[in-house]
Scaffold this motif. Structure first.
Motif, PDB file in Angstrom:
ATOM      1  N   CYS A 184      29.639  11.581  50.404  1.00 10.67           N
ATOM      2  CA  CYS A 184      30.609  11.940  50.946  1.00 10.67           C
ATOM      3  C   CYS A 184      31.773  11.130  50.384  1.00 10.67           C
ATOM      4  O   CYS A 184      31.567   9.766  50.574  1.00 10.67           O
ATOM      5  CB  CYS A 184      30.829  12.280  52.194  1.00 10.67           C
ATOM      6  SG  CYS A 184      32.521  12.778  52.813  1.00 10.67           S
ATOM      7  N   TYR A 185      32.849  11.558  49.729  1.00 17.86           N
ATOM      8  CA  TYR A 185      33.840  10.897  49.321  1.00 17.86           C
ATOM      9  C   TYR A 185      34.869  10.146  50.479  1.00 17.86           C
ATOM     10  O   TYR A 185      35.489   9.065  50.327  1.00 17.86           O
ATOM     11  CB  TYR A 185      35.187  11.431  48.390  1.00 17.86           C
ATOM     12  CG  TYR A 185      34.615  11.620  46.939  1.00 17.86           C
ATOM     13  CD1 TYR A 185      33.535  10.663  46.098  1.00 17.86           C
ATOM     14  CD2 TYR A 185      34.816  12.669  46.226  1.00 17.86           C
ATOM     15  CE1 TYR A 185      33.162  10.967  44.923  1.00 17.86           C
ATOM     16  CE2 TYR A 185      34.202  13.006  44.972  1.00 17.86           C
ATOM     17  CZ  TYR A 185      33.514  12.097  44.465  1.00 17.86           C
ATOM     18  OH  TYR A 185      32.995  12.274  43.194  1.00 17.86           O
ATOM     19  N   ASN A 186      34.526  10.776  51.610  1.00 19.15           N
ATOM     20  CA  ASN A 186      35.494  10.414  52.859  1.00 19.15           C
ATOM     21  C   ASN A 186      34.323   9.462  53.691  1.00 19.15           C
ATOM     22  O   ASN A 186      34.785   9.256  54.872  1.00 19.15           O
ATOM     23  CB  ASN A 186      35.689  11.597  53.748  1.00 19.15           C
ATOM     24  CG  ASN A 186      37.019  12.013  52.997  1.00 19.15           C
ATOM     25  OD1 ASN A 186      37.949  11.683  52.424  1.00 19.15           O
ATOM     26  ND2 ASN A 186      36.803  13.491  52.709  1.00 19.15           N
ATOM     27  N   GLY A 192      27.985  15.038  55.546  1.00 14.54           N
ATOM     28  CA  GLY A 192      29.404  14.555  55.202  1.00 14.54           C
ATOM     29  C   GLY A 192      30.421  15.358  55.515  1.00 14.54           C
ATOM     30  O   GLY A 192      30.490  16.032  56.758  1.00 14.54           O
ATOM     31  N   CYS A 193      31.857  15.246  55.164  1.00 10.44           N
ATOM     32  CA  CYS A 193      33.018  15.972  55.630  1.00 10.44           C
ATOM     33  C   CYS A 193      33.020  17.417  55.382  1.00 10.44           C
ATOM     34  O   CYS A 193      33.633  18.302  56.016  1.00 10.44           O
ATOM     35  CB  CYS A 193      34.072  15.317  54.921  1.00 10.44           C
ATOM     36  SG  CYS A 193      34.487  15.685  53.283  1.00 10.44           S
ATOM     37  N   GLY A 194      31.865  17.914  54.430  1.00 10.63           N
ATOM     38  CA  GLY A 194      31.896  19.205  54.183  1.00 10.63           C
ATOM     39  C   GLY A 194      33.300  20.004  53.193  1.00 10.63           C
ATOM     40  O   GLY A 194      33.277  21.032  52.732  1.00 10.63           O
ATOM     41  N   GLU A 195      34.041  18.995  53.010  1.00 13.85           N
ATOM     42  CA  GLU A 195      35.353  19.472  52.152  1.00 13.85           C
ATOM     43  C   GLU A 195      35.600  18.748  50.764  1.00 13.85           C
ATOM     44  O   GLU A 195      36.062  19.415  50.004  1.00 13.85           O
ATOM     45  CB  GLU A 195      36.460  19.188  52.993  1.00 13.85           C
ATOM     46  CG  GLU A 195      36.474  20.201  54.130  1.00 13.85           C
ATOM     47  CD  GLU A 195      37.557  20.188  55.177  1.00 13.85           C
ATOM     48  OE1 GLU A 195      38.532  19.129  55.100  1.00 13.85           O
ATOM     49  OE2 GLU A 195      37.827  20.718  56.042  1.00 13.85           O
ATOM     50  N   CYS A 196      35.087  17.773  50.799  1.00 16.07           N
ATOM     51  CA  CYS A 196      35.322  16.856  49.175  1.00 16.07           C
ATOM     52  C   CYS A 196      34.416  17.402  48.277  1.00 16.07           C
ATOM     53  O   CYS A 196      33.351  17.990  48.636  1.00 16.07           O
ATOM     54  CB  CYS A 196      35.336  15.082  49.435  1.00 16.07           C
ATOM     55  SG  CYS A 196      33.426  14.752  49.684  1.00 16.07           S
ATOM     56  N   CYS A 199      30.913  16.684  48.694  1.00 12.89           N
ATOM     57  CA  CYS A 199      30.294  17.455  49.509  1.00 12.89           C
ATOM     58  C   CYS A 199      29.790  18.782  49.377  1.00 12.89           C
ATOM     59  O   CYS A 199      28.911  19.450  49.660  1.00 12.89           O
ATOM     60  CB  CYS A 199      30.920  17.306  51.040  1.00 12.89           C
ATOM     61  SG  CYS A 199      30.917  15.575  51.851  1.00 12.89           S
TER      62      CYS A 199
HETATM   63 ZN    ZN Z   1      32.937  14.646  51.986  1.00 15.69          ZN
END
Ligand code: ZN
Length: 214
Positions: A184-186, A192-196, A199
């Protein structure tokens, strides 16, 4: 290749962790190298350290923070957003080229001929220095540069994300890779964040694989 030694270029993410498990099965001795180049998240280095320790793999961390002086992009510049362009702005020109070249110097010093990297040209990014043609070209160049027979192994080159999960499963590492790696980039472990973008890519592959997993 059972009697041979290998150095794995290792970030603590899904792909390079799968490569680490692959290399442990293929080679008699495996070490890992992680490059510190001003990643968005120091967590990445910490995760890499933990995984290497848990898998009992000697781990080298090389400082390449000068990459941050050469380029500005979303992985090293914390004030930029990551977007979804054709070549994402997470790209650092020549990053993989440099990583593999430094890894080669280290591998030779360690008496190793094999360098393992999780690059893939199938469903990602368009990074030119992750393509098979470049890897083959660099392999020849490194052999000539150091008068030493390297083999750059790319076990993920032609796999999509679903097949990369399948490979982890075959190596007995499915749950480990799912829970312990950082993509994850976050900077959030596992799913992970599920959005980047990282992910989303990871989750799509996981969903596709879990749909057919027996
Ligand atoms: Zn992410």
């Amino acid at each position: 290749m059972q009697h041979e030694k290998a150095l794995v270029v290792f970030s603590g993410g899904q792909d390079s962790t799968t490569c680490l498990f692959w290399a442990k099965q293929q080679f008699s001795h495996v070490e890992a190298v992680t490059f510190a180049y001003g990643q968005r998240h120091d967590a990445e280095i910490e995760v890499a350290k933990e995984i290497a320790a848990e898998l009992d793999v000697p781990h080298h961390i090389l400082d390449l923070s000068l990459l941050g002086q050469l380029t500005s992009n979303a992985l090293t510049r914390h004030d930029l957003d990551i977007d979804n362009a054709d070549v994402p702005n997470t790209f650092v020109d020549g990053r993989n080229h440099l990583f593999l070249s430094f890894a080669a110097v280290m591998a030779k010093q360690l008496g190793m001929h094999h360098i393992v990297t999780g690059v893939c040209e199938t469903d990602f990014s368009g990074y030119p220095d992750c393509r098979d043609q470049f890897i083959k070209s660099l392999n020849v160049t490194l052999n000539l540069a150091m008068d030493y027979p390297f083999v750059i192994d790319t076990p993920l080159m032609w796999l999509d994300k679903k097949q990369t999960w399948e490979l982890a499963d075959r190596l007995g590492a499915f749950d480990y890779v799912k829970e312990r790696t950082l993509t994850c980039y976050n900077g959030i472990l596992g799913s992970g964040c599920g959005e980047c973008p990282a992910c989303v890519l990871r989750q799509n592959g996981l969903d596709a694989y879990e749909g057919v997993r027996v």
